[in-house]
Design an enzyme around this catalytic site. Structure first.
Site, PDB file in Angstrom:
ATOM      1  N   ARG A  48      -9.849   1.060   8.340  1.00  9.81           N
ATOM      2  CA  ARG A  48      -9.424  -0.286   8.690  1.00  9.81           C
ATOM      3  C   ARG A  48     -10.480  -1.027   9.492  1.00  9.81           C
ATOM      4  O   ARG A  48     -10.255  -2.178   9.875  1.00  9.81           O
ATOM      5  CB  ARG A  48      -8.201  -0.170   9.585  1.00  9.81           C
ATOM      6  CG  ARG A  48      -6.907  -0.600   8.976  1.00  9.81           C
ATOM      7  CD  ARG A  48      -5.855  -0.240  10.007  1.00  9.81           C
ATOM      8  NE  ARG A  48      -4.693  -1.021   9.889  1.00  9.81           N
ATOM      9  CZ  ARG A  48      -3.598  -0.615   9.235  1.00  9.81           C
ATOM     10  NH1 ARG A  48      -3.585   0.512   8.589  1.00  9.81           N
ATOM     11  NH2 ARG A  48      -2.543  -1.373   9.235  1.00  9.81           N
TER      12      ARG A  48
ATOM     13  N   LYS B 288       0.834  -1.213   0.000  1.00  9.15           N
ATOM     14  CA  LYS B 288       0.000   0.000   0.000  1.00  9.15           C
ATOM     15  C   LYS B 288       0.866   1.258   0.000  1.00  9.15           C
ATOM     16  O   LYS B 288       0.657   2.169  -0.789  1.00  9.15           O
ATOM     17  CB  LYS B 288      -0.924   0.039   1.246  1.00  9.15           C
ATOM     18  CG  LYS B 288      -1.881  -1.125   1.364  1.00  9.15           C
ATOM     19  CD  LYS B 288      -2.788  -0.997   2.589  1.00  9.15           C
ATOM     20  CE  LYS B 288      -2.068  -1.013   3.921  1.00  9.15           C
ATOM     21  NZ  LYS B 288      -1.376  -2.273   4.240  1.00  9.15           N
TER      22      LYS B 288
ATOM     23  N   ARG C 116      -0.618  -8.864  13.192  1.00  8.72           N
ATOM     24  CA  ARG C 116      -1.223  -7.836  12.330  1.00  8.72           C
ATOM     25  C   ARG C 116      -2.062  -8.491  11.231  1.00  8.72           C
ATOM     26  O   ARG C 116      -3.137  -7.996  10.873  1.00  8.72           O
ATOM     27  CB  ARG C 116      -0.133  -6.944  11.739  1.00  8.72           C
ATOM     28  CG  ARG C 116       0.412  -5.940  12.773  1.00  8.72           C
ATOM     29  CD  ARG C 116       1.769  -5.392  12.401  1.00  8.72           C
ATOM     30  NE  ARG C 116       1.807  -4.745  11.117  1.00  8.72           N
ATOM     31  CZ  ARG C 116       2.893  -4.631  10.363  1.00  8.72           C
ATOM     32  NH1 ARG C 116       4.048  -5.128  10.775  1.00  8.72           N
ATOM     33  NH2 ARG C 116       2.837  -4.020   9.210  1.00  8.72           N
TER      34      ARG C 116
ATOM     35  N   ARG D 292      11.314  -1.682  11.080  1.00  8.72           N
ATOM     36  CA  ARG D 292      10.196  -1.248  11.928  1.00  8.72           C
ATOM     37  C   ARG D 292       9.995  -2.217  13.080  1.00  8.72           C
ATOM     38  O   ARG D 292      10.041  -3.428  12.879  1.00  8.72           O
ATOM     39  CB  ARG D 292       8.922  -1.178  11.072  1.00  8.72           C
ATOM     40  CG  ARG D 292       8.489   0.242  10.768  1.00  8.72           C
ATOM     41  CD  ARG D 292       7.422   0.267   9.714  1.00  8.72           C
ATOM     42  NE  ARG D 292       6.188  -0.409  10.130  1.00  8.72           N
ATOM     43  CZ  ARG D 292       5.093  -0.466   9.377  1.00  8.72           C
ATOM     44  NH1 ARG D 292       5.092   0.108   8.189  1.00  8.72           N
ATOM     45  NH2 ARG D 292       4.028  -1.080   9.803  1.00  8.72           N
TER      46      ARG D 292
ATOM     47  N   ARG E 102      11.748  -5.504   4.919  1.00 11.03           N
ATOM     48  CA  ARG E 102      11.501  -4.071   4.763  1.00 11.03           C
ATOM     49  C   ARG E 102      12.443  -3.244   5.637  1.00 11.03           C
ATOM     50  O   ARG E 102      12.715  -3.572   6.778  1.00 11.03           O
ATOM     51  CB  ARG E 102      10.060  -3.726   5.136  1.00 11.03           C
ATOM     52  CG  ARG E 102       9.847  -2.197   5.173  1.00 11.03           C
ATOM     53  CD  ARG E 102       8.414  -1.794   5.216  1.00 11.03           C
ATOM     54  NE  ARG E 102       7.660  -2.518   6.200  1.00 11.03           N
ATOM     55  CZ  ARG E 102       6.341  -2.537   6.246  1.00 11.03           C
ATOM     56  NH1 ARG E 102       5.650  -1.870   5.351  1.00 11.03           N
ATOM     57  NH2 ARG E 102       5.722  -3.228   7.162  1.00 11.03           N
TER      58      ARG E 102
HETATM   59  P1  AP5 Z   1       4.806  -1.574   1.867  1.00 10.99           P
HETATM   60  O1  AP5 Z   1       4.502  -0.742   0.686  1.00 10.99           O
HETATM   61  O2  AP5 Z   1       5.537  -0.961   2.993  1.00 10.99           O
HETATM   62  O3  AP5 Z   1       3.475  -2.325   2.374  1.00 10.99           O
HETATM   63  P2  AP5 Z   1       2.223  -1.777   3.182  1.00 10.99           P
HETATM   64  O4  AP5 Z   1       1.010  -2.404   2.581  1.00 10.99           O
HETATM   65  O5  AP5 Z   1       2.269  -0.297   3.289  1.00 10.99           O
HETATM   66  O6  AP5 Z   1       2.508  -2.493   4.574  1.00 10.99           O
HETATM   67  P3  AP5 Z   1       2.424  -1.905   6.050  1.00 10.99           P
HETATM   68  O7  AP5 Z   1       3.131  -2.903   6.927  1.00 10.99           O
HETATM   69  O8  AP5 Z   1       2.857  -0.486   6.107  1.00 10.99           O
HETATM   70  O9  AP5 Z   1       0.928  -2.004   6.309  1.00 10.99           O
HETATM   71  P4  AP5 Z   1       0.198  -1.948   7.634  1.00 10.99           P
HETATM   72  O10 AP5 Z   1      -1.151  -1.684   7.166  1.00 10.99           O
HETATM   73  O11 AP5 Z   1       0.353  -3.131   8.496  1.00 10.99           O
HETATM   74  O12 AP5 Z   1       0.988  -0.801   8.459  1.00 10.99           O
HETATM   75  P5  AP5 Z   1       0.622   0.702   8.753  1.00 10.99           P
HETATM   76  O13 AP5 Z   1       1.875   1.451   8.780  1.00 10.99           O
HETATM   77  O14 AP5 Z   1      -0.476   1.156   7.903  1.00 10.99           O
HETATM   78  O15 AP5 Z   1       5.630  -2.863   1.346  1.00 10.99           O
HETATM   79  C1  AP5 Z   1       6.141  -3.832   2.249  1.00 10.99           C
HETATM   80  C2  AP5 Z   1       7.568  -4.249   1.823  1.00 10.99           C
HETATM   81  O16 AP5 Z   1       7.498  -4.956   0.594  1.00 10.99           O
HETATM   82  C3  AP5 Z   1       8.529  -3.081   1.563  1.00 10.99           C
HETATM   83  O17 AP5 Z   1       9.806  -3.468   1.967  1.00 10.99           O
HETATM   84  C4  AP5 Z   1       8.466  -2.872   0.038  1.00 10.99           C
HETATM   85  O18 AP5 Z   1       9.691  -2.368  -0.452  1.00 10.99           O
HETATM   86  C5  AP5 Z   1       8.222  -4.296  -0.433  1.00 10.99           C
HETATM   87  N1  AP5 Z   1       7.357  -4.346  -1.627  1.00 10.99           N
HETATM   88  C6  AP5 Z   1       6.238  -3.597  -1.892  1.00 10.99           C
HETATM   89  N2  AP5 Z   1       5.681  -3.965  -3.074  1.00 10.99           N
HETATM   90  C7  AP5 Z   1       6.450  -4.987  -3.549  1.00 10.99           C
HETATM   91  C8  AP5 Z   1       6.380  -5.800  -4.724  1.00 10.99           C
HETATM   92  N3  AP5 Z   1       5.405  -5.629  -5.644  1.00 10.99           N
HETATM   93  N4  AP5 Z   1       7.339  -6.759  -4.880  1.00 10.99           N
HETATM   94  C9  AP5 Z   1       8.320  -6.941  -3.956  1.00 10.99           C
HETATM   95  N5  AP5 Z   1       8.446  -6.201  -2.842  1.00 10.99           N
HETATM   96  C10 AP5 Z   1       7.512  -5.238  -2.628  1.00 10.99           C
HETATM   97  O19 AP5 Z   1       0.066   0.582  10.250  1.00 10.99           O
HETATM   98  C11 AP5 Z   1       0.911   0.281  11.324  1.00 10.99           C
HETATM   99  C12 AP5 Z   1       0.128   0.255  12.623  1.00 10.99           C
HETATM  100  O20 AP5 Z   1      -0.454   1.545  12.869  1.00 10.99           O
HETATM  101  C13 AP5 Z   1      -1.052  -0.706  12.663  1.00 10.99           C
HETATM  102  O21 AP5 Z   1      -0.639  -2.015  12.997  1.00 10.99           O
HETATM  103  C14 AP5 Z   1      -1.928  -0.049  13.730  1.00 10.99           C
HETATM  104  O22 AP5 Z   1      -1.437  -0.323  15.028  1.00 10.99           O
HETATM  105  C15 AP5 Z   1      -1.751   1.425  13.449  1.00 10.99           C
HETATM  106  N6  AP5 Z   1      -2.741   1.941  12.498  1.00 10.99           N
HETATM  107  C16 AP5 Z   1      -2.508   2.451  11.249  1.00 10.99           C
HETATM  108  N7  AP5 Z   1      -3.643   2.812  10.651  1.00 10.99           N
HETATM  109  C17 AP5 Z   1      -4.654   2.526  11.511  1.00 10.99           C
HETATM  110  C18 AP5 Z   1      -6.071   2.649  11.447  1.00 10.99           C
HETATM  111  N8  AP5 Z   1      -6.691   3.142  10.360  1.00 10.99           N
HETATM  112  N9  AP5 Z   1      -6.796   2.243  12.517  1.00 10.99           N
HETATM  113  C19 AP5 Z   1      -6.201   1.750  13.628  1.00 10.99           C
HETATM  114  N10 AP5 Z   1      -4.856   1.584  13.751  1.00 10.99           N
HETATM  115  C20 AP5 Z   1      -4.086   1.971  12.688  1.00 10.99           C
HETATM  116 MG    MG Z   2       2.557   1.063   4.856  1.00 12.71          MG
END
Ligand code: AP5
Ligand code: MG
Ligand code: ZN
Length: 217
Positions: A88, A13, A171, A160, A127
């Site tokens: 979410r 994402k 997660r 991270r 990552r």
């Molecule tokens: P990346 O692009 O970083 O993936 P992502 O989908 O953004 O994954 P996240 O781990 O950031 O998602 P998340 O939803 O768990 O975390 P968030 O920060 O939102 O890609 C991942 C890796 O793969 C990278 O190394 C990239 O280089 C690689 N990659 C990407 N595409 C690729 C491809 N096509 N091929 C190969 N490699 C690839 O949330 C974190 C925490 O915050 C949550 O757990 C929660 O506690 C809190 N939080 C955030 N939003 C909310 C909400 N709305 N409500 C409640 N709590 C929330």
């Molecule tokens: Mg992300």
């Protein structure tokens, strides 16, 4: 263009939202990035959200919703935005509907990036994130030019703290329970486009672009 990117942790994402934001000229709004920034700068919000993030759980809806409402009210969202990681939960999705109604706006599409679980775990464990600007890399799939340093700002790349394997599995579990129901929510509103995210970063970007031109599911 007003977009939501949906998908499990590690689906890509953040990677795709950042490329799409540059392509479309609208802001990339990631609640995860906003919470991490707050935690790093030691604000009251940061102290509140840290423990939820560390354990792989969700930050409470009221906190998350008020952060996003405030962000969407800023002027740079006038031409659109890309939401990454919000909504979410069903209450968050309903709150987004209400906020958009108040703005006299509607969503254009919800892109659901679909990736098998075993690939998600590999992506999260490799990552690395820039500690200064937040840009994301992958040791194997998207490495920086100089080991351990960000190409954009020279900041130090860190793993991270919620990317430990047991927290990633938690997660993923939380995603299945709380977020996966949004797929049906948006399908029933004729907004959903599912994209196979198990391919190269550039290929997935092209798939998203063509999905945005196609009819919803
Ligand atoms: P990346 O692009 O970083 O993936 P992502 O989908 O953004 O994954 P996240 O781990 O950031 O998602 P998340 O939803 O768990 O975390 P968030 O920060 O939102 O890609 C991942 C890796 O793969 C990278 O190394 C990239 O280089 C690689 N990659 C990407 N595409 C690729 C491809 N096509 N091929 C190969 N490699 C690839 O949330 C974190 C925490 O915050 C949550 O757990 C929660 O506690 C809190 N939080 C955030 N939003 C909310 C909400 N709305 N409500 C409640 N709590 C929330
Ligand atoms: Mg992300
Ligand atoms: Zn950087």
């Amino acid at each position: 263009m007003r977009l939501v990117l949906l998908g499990p942790p590690g689906a890509g994402k953040g990677t795709q939202a950042s490329n799409l934001a540059a392509h479309l000229g609208v802001p990339h709004i990631s609640t995860g990035d906003m919470f991490r920034e707050a935690a790093a700068s030691g604000t009251e919000l940061g102290a509140l959200v840290s423990s939820y993030m560390e354990s792989g759980g969700l930050v409470p809806d009221d906190v998350t919703i008020s952060v996003v409402r405030r962000r969407l009210s800023l002027e740079d969202c006038g031409m659109g935005f890309i939401l990454d990681g919000f909504p979410r939960t069903l209450p968050q999705a309903r709150a987004l509907d209400e906020t958009l109604e108040e703005m006299d706006a509607t969503l254009d599409a919800v892109v659901n990036i679909s990736v098998p679980d075993e690939v998600l775990v590999r992506r999260s464990s490799g990552r690395r994130t820039c500690s200064r600007c937040g840009r994301t890399y992958h040791l194997e799939y998207d490495p920086p030019e100089r080991e351990g340093l960000c190409d954009d700002c020279g900041g130090e790349l860190v793993h991270r703290s919620d990317d430990r394997e047991e927290t990633v599995l938690q997660r993923l579990h939380v995603y299945g329970e709380r977020t996966a129901p949004l797929v049906d929510y948006y399908r029933s509103r004729s907004l959903l486009r599912t994209v196979d995210g198990d391919s190269s970063i550039d290929e997935v970007f092209e798939r998203i672009r063509s999905a945005l031109e196609a009819a919803p599911e």
